[in-house]
Write a protein that holds these residues in place. Structure first.
Motif, short mmCIF file in Angstrom:
data_model
loop_
_atom_site.label_atom_id
_atom_site.label_comp_id
_atom_site.label_asym_id
_atom_site.label_seq_id
_atom_site.Cartn_x
_atom_site.Cartn_y
_atom_site.Cartn_z
N LEU A 100 -27.74 -27.30 -29.46
CA LEU A 100 -28.79 -26.28 -29.62
C LEU A 100 -29.11 -25.56 -28.31
CD1 LEU A 100 -31.73 -27.50 -31.91
CD2 LEU A 100 -30.02 -25.74 -32.34
N ALA A 101 -29.51 -26.34 -27.31
CA ALA A 101 -29.95 -25.74 -26.05
C ALA A 101 -28.79 -25.32 -25.17
CB ALA A 101 -30.84 -26.73 -25.28
N LEU A 122 -33.00 -18.78 -23.32
CA LEU A 122 -34.13 -19.52 -22.74
C LEU A 122 -34.07 -20.96 -23.23
CD1 LEU A 122 -36.94 -16.85 -23.28
CD2 LEU A 122 -35.67 -17.33 -21.18
N SER A 123 -33.73 -21.88 -22.35
CA SER A 123 -33.56 -23.27 -22.77
C SER A 123 -33.87 -24.18 -21.59
CB SER A 123 -32.13 -23.51 -23.25
OG SER A 123 -31.23 -23.50 -22.15
N PHE A 124 -33.68 -25.49 -21.80
CA PHE A 124 -33.86 -26.45 -20.72
C PHE A 124 -32.90 -26.15 -19.56
CE2 PHE A 124 -34.55 -29.33 -24.56
CZ PHE A 124 -35.91 -29.06 -24.61
N ASN A 125 -31.77 -25.51 -19.88
CA ASN A 125 -30.74 -25.26 -18.86
C ASN A 125 -31.02 -24.01 -18.05
OD1 ASN A 125 -29.29 -27.49 -19.90
ND2 ASN A 125 -28.40 -26.19 -21.49
N THR A 126 -31.94 -23.17 -18.52
CA THR A 126 -32.26 -21.92 -17.80
C THR A 126 -33.76 -21.88 -17.53
OG1 THR A 126 -32.40 -20.78 -19.95
CG2 THR A 126 -30.31 -20.65 -18.78
N ILE A 169 -34.09 -18.29 -28.18
CA ILE A 169 -34.80 -19.54 -27.93
C ILE A 169 -34.34 -20.61 -28.91
CG2 ILE A 169 -37.09 -20.61 -27.76
CD1 ILE A 169 -38.23 -17.72 -27.50
N PRO A 170 -33.88 -21.78 -28.42
CA PRO A 170 -33.51 -22.87 -29.33
C PRO A 170 -34.75 -23.63 -29.79
CG PRO A 170 -33.15 -23.55 -27.07
CD PRO A 170 -33.64 -22.12 -27.01
N SER A 171 -34.64 -24.30 -30.94
CA SER A 171 -35.78 -25.01 -31.49
C SER A 171 -35.89 -26.42 -30.90
CB SER A 171 -35.68 -25.07 -33.02
OG SER A 171 -34.45 -25.65 -33.41
N GLU A 179 -39.87 -34.97 -21.01
CA GLU A 179 -39.00 -35.43 -22.08
C GLU A 179 -38.67 -34.29 -23.03
OE1 GLU A 179 -43.12 -37.09 -23.25
OE2 GLU A 179 -42.23 -35.92 -21.62
N HIS A 180 -37.56 -34.40 -23.71
CA HIS A 180 -37.10 -33.34 -24.60
C HIS A 180 -37.24 -33.76 -26.06
CE1 HIS A 180 -34.35 -31.57 -21.21
NE2 HIS A 180 -35.64 -31.44 -20.98
N PHE A 181 -37.66 -32.81 -26.91
CA PHE A 181 -37.87 -33.08 -28.32
C PHE A 181 -37.11 -32.08 -29.18
CE2 PHE A 181 -41.93 -34.63 -26.44
CZ PHE A 181 -41.83 -35.97 -26.81
N ASN A 182 -36.59 -32.59 -30.30
CA ASN A 182 -36.01 -31.75 -31.34
C ASN A 182 -37.17 -31.22 -32.20
OD1 ASN A 182 -34.23 -30.63 -33.20
ND2 ASN A 182 -33.79 -32.57 -34.22
#
Length: 287
Positions: A100-101, A122-126, A169-171, A179-182
């Motif tokens: 996703l991300a 726009l994600s955890f990686n950016t 934007i990923p969900s 921490e990361h959440f789905n």
């Protein structure tokens, strides 16, 4: 010549809607079934580019259930669902985040660019814009790393929109300790639309909208107000899986979004037909 005149008439019909929605934000939720349909996805992204080109501010929020299931199968991880939500243990979370991300988020952005638009993933990686906390079910059942959005960094999203870029934007969301959440894609799109005070929130679905007969596409109801929608839920016209989607639409309307649309994402140029024509092709729900 007649064909050219017909095209001009279509543009004239669209002009009023273009002027009405110029400068307004539309949040578009892309589900996994649409992301997985190559031809449908191309036409949707072309619609998004057109919207941005005529002055609208589209924002994409995407899921990716089918791609996640394929990646889980490759990793020999059995998918598990609890009350319609993906149970997300650490191994599943790793796959969800990568797909996703990472892969899908980058793919959608690059596709928009390839088709002639401008976009930013726009994600955890950016740059992450969705923040939240672990989701707790009413019965206390544990879903693992599944969360819900409590805050949206609207300044980043609006900044991109004002520079004529489409935010993608990923969900997924980030907790207060990193921490990361789905996150369910429908609820993520709702949170973004509410935060931005969007003119429209469009759910691209695998059905053409709310129907008087759920098995007959020709019985679509093109426009409903909130009271009419609640009455159709009460009398059973809106049933089964359409109930939570319509209830989500009503909740979103109550929090600042002006109109919510349910549209068949597989229909060619369904976004443009819904927004820029008088009759539309899906169901519009309004206050």
């Amino acid at each position: 010549m007649q064909e050219a005149i017909t095209k001009a008439d279509t543009l004239i019909e669209a002009m009023g809607w273009i002027r009405k929605f110029r400068g307004k934000t539309t949040v578009i939720k892309l589900g996994g079934s649409i992301v997985d349909n190559e031809e449908a996805l191309m036409h949707i992204l072309l619609d998004v580019i057109f919207m941005e080109s005529v002055g609208m501010k589209p924002v994409l929020v995407h899921g990716g259930g089918k791609a996640i299931n394929r990646a889980l199968a490759e990793a020999n991880i059995e998918p598990k669902f609890i009350q319609g939500r993906r149970w997300t243990n650490p191994a599943t979370l790793e796959v969800v985040e990568r797909v996703l991300a990472g892969e899908l988020n980058v793919f959608l952005t690059e596709e928009i660019e390839r088709l002639g638009g401008r976009a930013m993933n726009l994600s955890f990686n950016t740059t992450n814009v969705l923040f939240g906390e672990k989701l707790t079910l009413p019965d206390g059942e544990d879903l693992g790393a599944v969360g819900h959005v409590t805050r949206v960094d609207r300044s980043v999203i609006e900044g991109l929109s004002y520079t004529d870029q489409v935010p993608v934007i990923p969900s997924m969301c980030e907790g207060e300790n990193g921490e990361h959440f789905n996150v369910n894609a429908d609820t993520a799109a709702m949170a973004v639309a509410q935060s931005l005070g969007a003119e429209k929130l469009v759910f691209l679905s695998d059905v053409n909208g709310v129907r008087r007969d759920k098995d007959d596409p020709d019985t679509i109801i093109h426009s409903l107000n909130a009271d009419e929608a609640r009455a159709l839920i009460s009398d059973g016209t809106i049933a089964t899986g359409m109930i939570p989607k319509v209830e989500a639409c009503l909740e979103t309307l109550g929090r600042g979004v002006k109109k919510v649309h349910i549209v068949d994402g597989a229909l060619r140029h369904s976004l443009l037909l819904e927004i820029f024509t008088t009759s539309g092709v899906g169901t519009e729900i309004r206050q």
